[in-house]
Design a protein around this motif. Structure first.
Motif, mmCIF file in Angstrom:
data_model
loop_
_atom_site.group_PDB
_atom_site.id
_atom_site.type_symbol
_atom_site.label_atom_id
_atom_site.label_comp_id
_atom_site.label_asym_id
_atom_site.label_seq_id
_atom_site.Cartn_x
_atom_site.Cartn_y
_atom_site.Cartn_z
ATOM 1 N N ASP A 1 0.849 -1.165 0.000
ATOM 2 C CA ASP A 1 0.000 0.000 0.000
ATOM 3 C C ASP A 1 0.890 1.221 0.000
ATOM 4 O O ASP A 1 2.023 1.147 0.427
ATOM 5 N N GLN A 2 0.353 2.371 -0.466
ATOM 6 C CA GLN A 2 1.142 3.604 -0.336
ATOM 7 C C GLN A 2 1.348 3.903 1.147
ATOM 8 O O GLN A 2 2.360 4.412 1.556
ATOM 9 N N SER A 3 0.324 3.591 1.930
ATOM 10 C CA SER A 3 0.426 3.862 3.360
ATOM 11 C C SER A 3 1.316 2.785 3.989
ATOM 12 O O SER A 3 2.046 2.093 3.315
ATOM 13 N N ASP A 4 1.247 2.655 5.293
ATOM 14 C CA ASP A 4 2.199 1.799 5.975
ATOM 15 C C ASP A 4 1.732 0.367 6.155
ATOM 16 O O ASP A 4 1.588 -0.090 7.283
ATOM 17 N N ASN B 1 -8.224 -4.562 6.378
ATOM 18 C CA ASN B 1 -7.819 -3.917 5.142
ATOM 19 C C ASN B 1 -6.402 -4.342 4.753
ATOM 20 O O ASN B 1 -6.129 -4.655 3.588
ATOM 21 N N ALA B 2 -5.507 -4.378 5.748
ATOM 22 C CA ALA B 2 -4.118 -4.789 5.487
ATOM 23 C C ALA B 2 -4.103 -6.224 4.964
ATOM 24 O O ALA B 2 -3.405 -6.547 4.001
ATOM 25 N N HIS B 3 -4.894 -7.085 5.598
ATOM 26 C CA HIS B 3 -4.907 -8.487 5.186
ATOM 27 C C HIS B 3 -5.500 -8.630 3.789
ATOM 28 O O HIS B 3 -5.016 -9.437 2.981
ATOM 29 N N ARG B 4 -6.511 -7.824 3.488
ATOM 30 C CA ARG B 4 -7.110 -7.881 2.146
ATOM 31 C C ARG B 4 -6.054 -7.522 1.100
ATOM 32 O O ARG B 4 -5.950 -8.151 0.046
ATOM 33 N N PRO C 1 0.565 3.453 17.893
ATOM 34 C CA PRO C 1 0.576 1.995 17.789
ATOM 35 C C PRO C 1 0.790 1.498 16.358
ATOM 36 O O PRO C 1 0.193 2.023 15.425
ATOM 37 N N PHE C 2 1.676 0.541 16.199
ATOM 38 C CA PHE C 2 1.827 -0.208 14.959
ATOM 39 C C PHE C 2 1.408 -1.638 15.284
ATOM 40 O O PHE C 2 1.418 -2.029 16.445
ATOM 41 N N TYR C 3 1.053 -2.400 14.254
ATOM 42 C CA TYR C 3 0.586 -3.764 14.508
ATOM 43 C C TYR C 3 1.388 -4.763 13.693
ATOM 44 O O TYR C 3 1.707 -4.502 12.536
ATOM 45 N N TRP C 4 1.688 -5.892 14.304
ATOM 46 C CA TRP C 4 2.326 -7.006 13.593
ATOM 47 C C TRP C 4 1.258 -8.085 13.427
ATOM 48 O O TRP C 4 0.801 -8.679 14.405
ATOM 49 N N LEU C 5 0.850 -8.280 12.167
ATOM 50 C CA LEU C 5 -0.198 -9.241 11.857
ATOM 51 C C LEU C 5 0.462 -10.532 11.382
ATOM 52 O O LEU C 5 1.309 -10.511 10.488
ATOM 53 N N ILE D 1 2.612 -4.386 9.921
ATOM 54 C CA ILE D 1 3.685 -5.246 9.416
ATOM 55 C C ILE D 1 3.118 -6.660 9.364
ATOM 56 O O ILE D 1 2.623 -7.156 10.377
ATOM 57 N N ILE D 2 3.156 -7.282 8.188
ATOM 58 C CA ILE D 2 2.631 -8.644 8.076
ATOM 59 C C ILE D 2 3.791 -9.601 7.811
ATOM 60 O O ILE D 2 4.670 -9.308 6.998
ATOM 61 N N SER D 3 3.808 -10.739 8.496
ATOM 62 C CA SER D 3 4.809 -11.758 8.185
ATOM 63 C C SER D 3 4.361 -13.108 8.701
ATOM 64 O O SER D 3 3.420 -13.201 9.488
#
Ligand code: SAM
Length: 410
Positions: A19-22, A95-98, A297-301, A350-352
């Motif tokens: 995404d352009q965003s984070d 949304n991030a997961h999509r 807050p940032f999230y690690w998915l 952040i996805i991993s």
């Protein structure tokens, strides 16, 4: 097209911007490999965690243990807060997961990155040395690690080389001693017949909390610009077996975060669990004690190799995400240096695929644009279990993941 370009850059860097965003997907193995020249991480050792398929059988077992799956109806006040917070971040995470599910080329290659490379290697299981136990025993002062050329320690040894050692190796105290790798290349070290791989220009102090002040720079202009902290929070549930010793919350208020930070400002990244009680403590007591501002807050998915979440997003006690709180210490927002960096405003995701032994993903590259001060930034990780090229690592087992069995030759 664009997707192919993103893929190419992912294969090289380990970072895929969704995404352009984070929102980024990362391969921690590729990111960590940036630290090494002669070695690379073994993907099978990193990703050795097993992901069971979500079957009905498993669900039944869960129910029998009397664990509510979704938010139970009779929530207490604290649980209501937790549920409310979850509902607030839910759209961001969905949304991030999509976005990840739309990246078809990335999804296609993901199982291979995590699994088949792993299947190719058949290595012995790593049996870790117990630094935590050894470091707190009466034997600690007698433990010495054999270092190859290019490594210095705090204690100047006038004899230099000791007898019985081959050329270029020296013995230095392993615990309570600042050891730095001066070489531009990876070096090997040996302790009790186990080989450790040390990345170039890394520095570590293996000690208890009492000694962390040794890392405060004499001149605060030489302090750290990035401070990553993953404290050994108490878990609360006695059932969950701890892999390492934990500490009561109030102990962390004594961490000298402000003193470690550079006088011109530092970015602080703090990992916290989803327990509401802990989050209340962090916001009310810990951040003010450390002098942290602009907490964001940032999230690690966490996803499985097939791209699905490691668990139901709405499972009340086992969220498939963790919280990374970012903030600034010692910063002056009118200073020149703050004009050149990206400011913390919106939450990033952040996805991993999570590694084994609840390792956190490497953050240096992802946070780079938010770090105030000079380049290259001066970075430290507190409660570290690994080393990074150019970084300082402190904790009671910073060599844990440096065991050579986690690495392959290039
Ligand atoms: N971020 C790390 C990773 O991804 O591998 C995990 C850090 S883990 C949450 C916390 C670490 O703090 C453990 O290695 C634990 O042994 C260490 N620790 C616990 N008590 C400590 C103490 N009193 N002094 C120093 N380190 C301590």
């Amino acid at each position: 097209g664009l997707e192919a370009e993103l893929m190419k850059s992912f294969m090289e860097s380990g970072v895929y911007r969704l995404d352009q965003s984070d929102v980024v997907f990362i391969d921690p193995v590729r990111l960590l490999n940036d630290s090494y020249s002669r070695f690379r991480l073994s993907p099978s050792a990193y990703y050795s965690r097993h992901f069971p398929p979500s079957s009905t059988q498993k669900r039944n077992r869960k129910r029998k243990r009397n664990k509510p799956r979704h938010a139970p109806l009779n929530l207490n006040e604290r649980e209501l807060c937790a549920e409310e917070r979850h509902q607030q971040v839910r759209p961001l995470l969905l949304n991030a997961h999509r976005k990840l599910l739309e990246a078809s080329q990335l999804l296609r290659i993901l199982p291979r990155i995590v699994e088949s490379e792993a299947a190719l290697e058949c290595r012995e299981r790593v049996v870790n040395q117990n630094f935590v136990e050894l470091g707190s025993s009466w034997r600690a002062p007698f433990c010495e690690i054999a270092l190859c050329n290019g490594v210095q320690d705090e204690v100047k040894n006038p004899q230099g080389l000791r007898s019985g050692l081959s050329e270029g190796r020296k013995l230095v105290p392993l615990f309570d001693n600042i050891i730095s790798v001066e070489s531009d290349d990876d070096v090997e070290a040996e302790f009790q017949n186990v080989i450790y791989v040390l990345p170039p220009k890394s520095l570590f102090l293996m000690s208890d909390l009492r000694q962390v002040r040794k890392l405060i720079a004499g001149d605060s202009a030489e302090g750290f610009n990035l401070i990553v902290i993953d404290p050994p929070w108490e878990n609360g549930s006695a059932r969950q077996k701890a892999m390492y010793p934990t500490l009561p919350n109030r102990h962390f208020m004594y961490l000298p975060v402000k003193e470690l930070a550079q006088s011109d400002g530092a970015l602080v990244a703090l990992w916290i669990t989803n327990r509401q009680k802990l989050q209340d403590f962090v916001v009310k007591d810990l951040l003010p004690a450390w002098g942290i501002s602009h907490a964001t807050p940032f999230y690690w998915l966490k996803v499985k190799p097939d791209g699905s979440l490691i668990g139901d997003l709405d499972l009340f006690h086992h969220r498939p995400y963790e919280l990374l709180l970012l903030g600034y210490v010692n910063v002056d927002f009118n200073s020149e240096c703050m004009k050149t960096i990206k400011h913390l405003k919106e939450s990033g995701v952040i996805i991993s695929v999570p590694g084994a032994y609840s390792r956190k993903p490497p953050l240096g590259k992802l946070l780079e644009e938010y770090i105030p001060g000079q380049r290259p930034s001066r970075c430290i990780e507190l409660f570290a279990r690994e080393l990074v090229a150019g970084w300082t690592s402190w904790g009671n087992e910073p060599l844990h993941f440096q065991d050579a069995t986690y690495y392959l030759g290039k």
